[in-house]
Design an enzyme around this catalytic site. Structure first.
Site, short mmCIF file in Angstrom:
data_model
loop_
_atom_site.label_atom_id
_atom_site.label_comp_id
_atom_site.label_asym_id
_atom_site.label_seq_id
_atom_site.Cartn_x
_atom_site.Cartn_y
_atom_site.Cartn_z
N HIS A 1 0.84 -1.19 0.00
CA HIS A 1 0.00 0.00 0.00
C HIS A 1 0.89 1.25 0.00
O HIS A 1 2.10 1.16 0.23
CB HIS A 1 -0.94 0.00 1.22
CG HIS A 1 -0.25 0.06 2.54
ND1 HIS A 1 -0.10 -1.03 3.35
CD2 HIS A 1 0.34 1.08 3.18
CE1 HIS A 1 0.55 -0.69 4.44
NE2 HIS A 1 0.84 0.59 4.36
P1 TYD Z 1 -1.83 -3.09 7.64
O1 TYD Z 1 -1.52 -1.64 7.53
O2 TYD Z 1 -2.64 -3.73 6.57
O3 TYD Z 1 -0.48 -3.91 7.80
P2 TYD Z 1 0.75 -4.09 6.80
O4 TYD Z 1 0.93 -2.81 6.06
O5 TYD Z 1 1.89 -4.39 7.67
O6 TYD Z 1 0.50 -5.21 5.89
O7 TYD Z 1 -2.50 -3.32 9.05
C1 TYD Z 1 -2.92 -4.58 9.52
C2 TYD Z 1 -4.14 -4.40 10.42
O8 TYD Z 1 -3.83 -3.61 11.57
C3 TYD Z 1 -5.27 -3.67 9.70
O9 TYD Z 1 -6.48 -4.30 10.11
C4 TYD Z 1 -5.23 -2.28 10.25
C5 TYD Z 1 -4.65 -2.46 11.64
N1 TYD Z 1 -3.81 -1.32 12.08
C6 TYD Z 1 -4.25 -0.50 13.10
O10 TYD Z 1 -5.35 -0.67 13.66
N2 TYD Z 1 -3.45 0.53 13.51
C7 TYD Z 1 -2.25 0.77 12.94
O11 TYD Z 1 -1.55 1.71 13.35
C8 TYD Z 1 -1.80 -0.08 11.86
C9 TYD Z 1 -0.48 0.14 11.18
C10 TYD Z 1 -2.62 -1.10 11.47
#
Ligand code: TYD
Length: 132
Positions: free
Chosen positions: A50
């Site tokens: 992303h």
């Molecule tokens: P995501 O950003 O998709 O993780 P990555 O980029 O590492 O693949 O986040 C995973 C899950 O955690 C998603 O459901 C959103 C949640 N999340 C939060 O609630 N707070 C945060 O600060 C972050 C980074 C993620």
């Protein structure tokens, strides 16, 4: 702007071991509103995929290592985050992917904004379209 922006985080070591301090607006060019860390990543799993519209981040593997791939829509570059003294600045509108996590990897992220799902661009074709 350069895609891979590494910051040296000098260890304040003495005979007891090491310590790294990161201060907002000094070592990194933003205020820190949020800290999170990624650990226990299953082998073979990649994460990220992303970009963010407004968020600025600093990523540091405080233990273990992973490979961070950054993509500004034109160029892709990857870098190993493999030291607790090596920070990677990730600006807004940069696509990121994390690959090849070691079992012991703890990836610490300092972020300039609170969590906001509406700040994410999760679709690569949207990312490329927004870039144009
Ligand atoms: P995501 O950003 O998709 O993780 P990555 O980029 O590492 O693949 O986040 C995973 C899950 O955690 C998603 O459901 C959103 C949640 N999340 C939060 O609630 N707070 C945060 O600060 C972050 C980074 C993620």
């Amino acid at each position: 702007m350069k895609l891979i922006r590494l910051i040296d985080l000098p260890p304040l070591g003495d005979e007891r071991g090491s310590l790294v301090a990161i201060e907002a607006n000094k070592h990194i060019p933003f205020e820190v509103k949020r800290v999170y860390y990624i650990f226990g990543t299953q082998s073979g799993v990649s994460r990220g995929f992303h970009a963010h519209k407004n968020l600025h981040q600093l990523a540091v593997c405080v233990a273990g290592k992973c490979r961070m791939l950054l993509d500004d829509g034109v160029n892709k570059e990857s870098v190993w985050l493999d030291s607790p003294t090596k920070g990677l600045l990730i600006g807004n509108n940069v696509w990121r992917e994390m690959h090849e996590f070691s079992n012991d990897c703890v990836l610490l992220v300092l972020a300039s904004e609170y969590y906001d799902e509406s700040d994410y661009i999760r679709d690569y074709s949207d990312f490329i379209r927004d870039k144009k």
